[in-house]
Design an enzyme around this catalytic site. Structure first.
Site, PDB file in Angstrom:
ATOM      1  N   ASN A 139      -3.199   6.342  -1.008  1.00  0.00           N
ATOM      2  CA  ASN A 139      -2.857   6.591   0.393  1.00  0.00           C
ATOM      3  C   ASN A 139      -2.227   7.959   0.629  1.00  0.00           C
ATOM      4  OD1 ASN A 139      -3.937   4.412   1.793  1.00  0.00           O
ATOM      5  ND2 ASN A 139      -2.364   3.077   0.918  1.00  0.00           N
TER       6      ASN A 139
ATOM      7  N   HIS B 232      -2.224  -2.633  -6.563  1.00  0.00           N
ATOM      8  CA  HIS B 232      -2.742  -2.271  -5.242  1.00  0.00           C
ATOM      9  C   HIS B 232      -4.272  -2.338  -5.223  1.00  0.00           C
ATOM     10  CE1 HIS B 232      -3.174   0.994  -1.925  1.00  0.00           C
ATOM     11  NE2 HIS B 232      -3.214  -0.209  -1.414  1.00  0.00           N
TER      12      HIS B 232
ATOM     13  N   SER C 254       0.821  -1.209   0.000  1.00  0.00           N
ATOM     14  CA  SER C 254       0.000   0.000   0.000  1.00  0.00           C
ATOM     15  C   SER C 254       0.856   1.261   0.000  1.00  0.00           C
ATOM     16  CB  SER C 254      -0.936  -0.009   1.200  1.00  0.00           C
ATOM     17  OG  SER C 254      -0.215  -0.235   2.377  1.00  0.00           O
TER      18      SER C 254
ATOM     19  N   GLU D  58      -4.964   0.185  -8.244  1.00  0.00           N
ATOM     20  CA  GLU D  58      -3.887   1.111  -8.638  1.00  0.00           C
ATOM     21  C   GLU D  58      -2.760   0.263  -9.211  1.00  0.00           C
ATOM     22  OE1 GLU D  58      -2.838   5.023  -6.023  1.00  0.00           O
ATOM     23  OE2 GLU D  58      -2.885   3.172  -4.908  1.00  0.00           O
TER      24      GLU D  58
HETATM   25  N1  CAA Z   1     -15.976  -8.656   2.132  1.00  0.00           N
HETATM   26  C1  CAA Z   1     -16.757  -8.883   1.056  1.00  0.00           C
HETATM   27  N2  CAA Z   1     -17.893  -8.195   0.810  1.00  0.00           N
HETATM   28  C2  CAA Z   1     -18.268  -7.266   1.715  1.00  0.00           C
HETATM   29  C3  CAA Z   1     -17.505  -6.991   2.871  1.00  0.00           C
HETATM   30  C4  CAA Z   1     -16.325  -7.735   3.062  1.00  0.00           C
HETATM   31  N3  CAA Z   1     -15.501  -7.520   4.114  1.00  0.00           N
HETATM   32  N4  CAA Z   1     -18.126  -6.014   3.575  1.00  0.00           N
HETATM   33  C5  CAA Z   1     -19.241  -5.686   2.878  1.00  0.00           C
HETATM   34  N5  CAA Z   1     -19.328  -6.438   1.763  1.00  0.00           N
HETATM   35  C6  CAA Z   1     -20.356  -6.362   0.724  1.00  0.00           C
HETATM   36  C7  CAA Z   1     -21.729  -6.744   1.246  1.00  0.00           C
HETATM   37  O1  CAA Z   1     -21.943  -8.136   1.114  1.00  0.00           O
HETATM   38  C8  CAA Z   1     -22.652  -5.966   0.322  1.00  0.00           C
HETATM   39  O2  CAA Z   1     -22.727  -6.637  -0.919  1.00  0.00           O
HETATM   40  P1  CAA Z   1     -23.993  -6.464  -1.899  1.00  0.00           P
HETATM   41  O3  CAA Z   1     -24.141  -4.998  -2.208  1.00  0.00           O
HETATM   42  O4  CAA Z   1     -23.580  -7.264  -3.075  1.00  0.00           O
HETATM   43  O5  CAA Z   1     -25.150  -6.994  -1.151  1.00  0.00           O
HETATM   44  C9  CAA Z   1     -21.860  -4.674   0.046  1.00  0.00           C
HETATM   45  O6  CAA Z   1     -20.492  -4.978   0.343  1.00  0.00           O
HETATM   46  C10 CAA Z   1     -22.345  -3.546   0.913  1.00  0.00           C
HETATM   47  O7  CAA Z   1     -22.239  -3.984   2.263  1.00  0.00           O
HETATM   48  P2  CAA Z   1     -23.190  -3.522   3.460  1.00  0.00           P
HETATM   49  O8  CAA Z   1     -24.542  -3.184   2.896  1.00  0.00           O
HETATM   50  O9  CAA Z   1     -23.120  -4.548   4.528  1.00  0.00           O
HETATM   51  O10 CAA Z   1     -22.482  -2.269   4.089  1.00  0.00           O
HETATM   52  P3  CAA Z   1     -22.086  -0.897   3.436  1.00  0.00           P
HETATM   53  O11 CAA Z   1     -23.114  -0.441   2.449  1.00  0.00           O
HETATM   54  O12 CAA Z   1     -21.744  -0.030   4.576  1.00  0.00           O
HETATM   55  O13 CAA Z   1     -20.767  -1.210   2.613  1.00  0.00           O
HETATM   56  C11 CAA Z   1     -18.425  -1.124   2.496  1.00  0.00           C
HETATM   57  C12 CAA Z   1     -19.642  -1.733   3.217  1.00  0.00           C
HETATM   58  C13 CAA Z   1     -18.410  -1.565   1.032  1.00  0.00           C
HETATM   59  C14 CAA Z   1     -17.197  -1.657   3.212  1.00  0.00           C
HETATM   60  C15 CAA Z   1     -18.548   0.443   2.578  1.00  0.00           C
HETATM   61  O14 CAA Z   1     -18.747   0.832   3.905  1.00  0.00           O
HETATM   62  C16 CAA Z   1     -17.349   1.149   2.025  1.00  0.00           C
HETATM   63  O15 CAA Z   1     -17.222   1.327   0.828  1.00  0.00           O
HETATM   64  N6  CAA Z   1     -16.459   1.610   2.941  1.00  0.00           N
HETATM   65  C17 CAA Z   1     -15.230   2.288   2.547  1.00  0.00           C
HETATM   66  C18 CAA Z   1     -14.215   1.257   2.133  1.00  0.00           C
HETATM   67  C19 CAA Z   1     -12.934   1.875   1.731  1.00  0.00           C
HETATM   68  O16 CAA Z   1     -12.731   3.076   1.720  1.00  0.00           O
HETATM   69  N7  CAA Z   1     -11.992   1.016   1.371  1.00  0.00           N
HETATM   70  C20 CAA Z   1     -10.672   1.435   1.018  1.00  0.00           C
HETATM   71  C21 CAA Z   1      -9.811   1.362   2.236  1.00  0.00           C
HETATM   72  S1  CAA Z   1      -8.173   1.879   1.871  1.00  0.00           S
HETATM   73  C22 CAA Z   1      -7.444   0.524   1.244  1.00  0.00           C
HETATM   74  O17 CAA Z   1      -7.944  -0.564   1.201  1.00  0.00           O
HETATM   75  C23 CAA Z   1      -6.091   0.721   0.707  1.00  0.00           C
HETATM   76  C24 CAA Z   1      -4.983   0.786   1.655  1.00  0.00           C
HETATM   77  O18 CAA Z   1      -3.878   0.650   1.165  1.00  0.00           O
HETATM   78  C25 CAA Z   1      -5.098   1.049   3.085  1.00  0.00           C
END
Ligand code: CAA
Length: 283
Positions: A190, A140, A119, A152
């Site tokens: 990031n 990424h 990352s 990415e």
């Molecule tokens: N694994 C797989 N699928 C998941 C999951 C997981 N851990 N968590 C949620 N889902 C799926 C659910 O099954 C649901 O699927 P469907 O739409 O197909 O039914 C969908 O995601 C939406 O889930 P929820 O309705 O339960 O909850 P939500 O609407 O709050 O979405 C989320 C959950 C997608 C995580 C949303 O909150 C989100 O987009 N959060 C931000 C995530 C983000 O910013 N990620 C980047 C982080 S930075 C990174 O990863 C890079 C780094 O280098 C640090």
């Protein structure tokens, strides 16, 4: 190159997610970790994710089994000899990456592409641990991998254009949207995300508002799916701190200085969702 077989190194949250999307796209996948029980945990995570799809009627039980037919457990890096692409998603630590890439350079066939899901660590430095820096690239993924569309793709200094194009095509086959990025600390994701999270921690530290208020401002005011403190817990506070330190060291600018409160939480072992406590408490 016709990419058929992939090895994913690291069966944690990211590695398991990457292995899942690769298997669903039809690649044969070795999911590798140091111990069998870690690989099994990764398989369990994939099974839970796919079962959710079955429950929602988006996949049949048979289709789930077909995905598992593509997945193989591995605790031996020598099996890299059978693959066309390796995606390393091990711990974010340069010494660990160095040892993995040196091994991969020994075992992976000459044509194989060695990708890393790091990352924030420099792709160019990771590439220099091999005798094939032109075949090393950053790939990424975002967490949760099965849901987030972005990949990415980061070119190291020596990455060949053909290697970039192969990985771009692979990301599209995984049903993701590739974005091309050059090798600078934090890449784009990031470099933009982490200072926002760090600033949210500063606003908590300085008593500007409660954690719930800070998260609500960004959720309801900026339409972010999660508030920054909830997101930090979800990513892992140790990972957030590590990335801020990489930005601080890489750019030398005080604006990337990690908030002392973030350091304190990490020292306390409050690492977020994975440890049961971060800014919030989890069951
Ligand atoms: N694994 C797989 N699928 C998941 C999951 C997981 N851990 N968590 C949620 N889902 C799926 C659910 O099954 C649901 O699927 P469907 O739409 O197909 O039914 C969908 O995601 C939406 O889930 P929820 O309705 O339960 O909850 P939500 O609407 O709050 O979405 C989320 C959950 C997608 C995580 C949303 O909150 C989100 O987009 N959060 C931000 C995530 C983000 O910013 N990620 C980047 C982080 S930075 C990174 O990863 C890079 C780094 O280098 C640090």
């Amino acid at each position: 190159m016709d990419i058929k077989t992939v090895m994913v190194i690291g069966a944690g949250q990211m590695g398991a997610g990457i292995a899942q999307v690769c298997a669903q796209a039809g690649y044969k996948v070795y999911l590798n970790d140091l111990q069998e029980k870690l690989v099994e945990k990764g398989f369990e995570q994939i099974s839970i994710n796919l079962s959710r799809q079955v429950d929602k009627g988006r996949m049949t039980e048979d289709e789930k089994l077909l995905v598992f037919d593509q997945l193989f457990k591995s605790t031996n890096l020598q099996q890299a000899q059978y693959v066309d692409v390796v995606i390393e998603a091990a711990t974010e630590n340069m010494e660990i990456k160095a040892s993995i890439f040196r091994e991969l350079d020994k075992y992976a066939p000459e044509h194989a592409i060695l990708a890393t899901n790091t990352s924030s660590l420099p792709i160019t430095e990771i590439a220099a641990f091999t005798k094939r820096p032109e075949k090393v690239i950053g790939m990424h993924f975002m967490n949760p991998v099965p849901v987030m569309k972005l990949v990415e793709i980061i070119r190291g200094l020596a990455t060949e254009d053909d290697v970039y194009r192969e990985i771009e095509a692979m990301a599209i086959k995984l049903n993701k949207v590739p974005v091309e990025v050059n090798d600078f600390p934090g890449f784009v994701s990031n470099r933009v995300l982490m200072p926002m999270i760090n600033e949210a921690v500063y606003t908590l530290y300085e008593g500007v508002a409660s954690k719930e208020a800070i998260d609500n401002v960004m959720k309801l005011g900026m339409n972010h799916p999660m508030g920054p403190l909830t997101l930090a817990d979800f990513i892992g506070l140790d990972t957030c701190l590590y990335i801020m330190e990489t930005l601080h060291e890489g750019f030398g600018d005080d604006k990337y200085r990690p908030c002392p409160l973030l350091r304190k939480y990490v020292k306390a072992g409050w690492l977020g969702k994975k440890s049961g406590r971060g800014f919030y408490v989890y069951d």
